[in-house]
Design an enzyme around this catalytic site. Structure first.
Site, PDB file in Angstrom:
ATOM      1  N   ASP A  48       0.858  -1.175   0.000  1.00  0.00           N
ATOM      2  CA  ASP A  48       0.000   0.000   0.000  1.00  0.00           C
ATOM      3  C   ASP A  48       0.898   1.230   0.000  1.00  0.00           C
ATOM      4  OD1 ASP A  48      -3.110   0.511   0.438  1.00  0.00           O
ATOM      5  OD2 ASP A  48      -1.982   2.147   1.343  1.00  0.00           O
ATOM      6  N   THR A  49       0.485   2.270  -0.706  1.00  0.00           N
ATOM      7  CA  THR A  49       1.301   3.476  -0.851  1.00  0.00           C
ATOM      8  C   THR A  49       0.499   4.699  -0.460  1.00  0.00           C
ATOM      9  OG1 THR A  49       2.528   2.436  -2.668  1.00  0.00           O
ATOM     10  CG2 THR A  49       2.675   4.836  -2.493  1.00  0.00           C
TER      11      THR A  49
END
EC number: 3.6.1.9
Length: 191
Positions: A70-71
């Site tokens: 996840d970013t």
């Protein structure tokens, strides 16, 4: 061992393909709203990534290696996720203009055969040049910002906004390949 990418992201698929082309896509149905942001970016992206990996693990059986990531974008003490609309995208890009922000990606590698899980987070600093309102509006019209944390894609049309980066480029795209490869190697998995 079968490799699963727990993501529907086209960018992550393309990046993982640089390491191996032997993987399947099983998007996670993890509800990200169950994880609250408490001011610590590293911990936040790791929790999100773990949630994604574990949700997919509940649905598959056998010797599988699950990769989840996840970013997020963090600027001026503000968490910047995907914009809800064009106005929010404009405000995000305006705040990034002539500023340096941080991009964090959490990575989780889960080996279902051994029940071993490795997790980490990578941070990259990104410096935007000064943008005019017209440049921002033109970029928003491409629709590119609408599905990206921080309302931009470094690998797309926003590339011209980037003055410099300090850290992993692939992290900003969405999957820090160097760290991911190291984690896979730490598990003794041979791609």
């Amino acid at each position: 061992m079968d490799i699963i990418l727990a993501s529907s992201s086209q960018r992550r698929r393309e990046l993982l393909n640089l390491i191996t082309n032997k993987f399947e896509i099983i998007p996670s149905n993890f509800d990200e709203s169950t994880v609250s942001f408490e001011g610590k970016c590293r911990e936040y992206v790791i929790k999100l990534s773990k949630g994604k990996a574990l949700e997919v693990a509940d649905r598959v059986k056998g010797e599988k290696l699950i990769i989840a990531s996840d970013t997020i974008v963090f600027n001026n003490e503000n968490l910047m996720l995907k914009p809800k609309d064009e106005k929010e995208a404009f405000n995000m890009l305006k705040s990034l203009s002539d500023n340096t922000h941080k991009v964090y990606s959490g990575i989780v590698v889960l080996n279902l055969e051994t029940n071993e899980m490795l997790s980490d987070a990578v941070c990259t600093e990104v410096k935007f040049s000064k943008l005019t309102d017209d440049q921002i509006l033109e970029y928003i019209q491409t629709k590119e910002p609408m599905d990206k944390s921080g309302a931009y894609g470094i690998q797309g049309k926003a590339a011209v906004f980037i003055e410099k980066i300090n850290g992993c480029y692939y992290n900003v795209v969405g999957l820090p390949l160097n760290r991911l490869n190291s984690m896979i190697n730490e598990m003794g998995v041979n791609l």
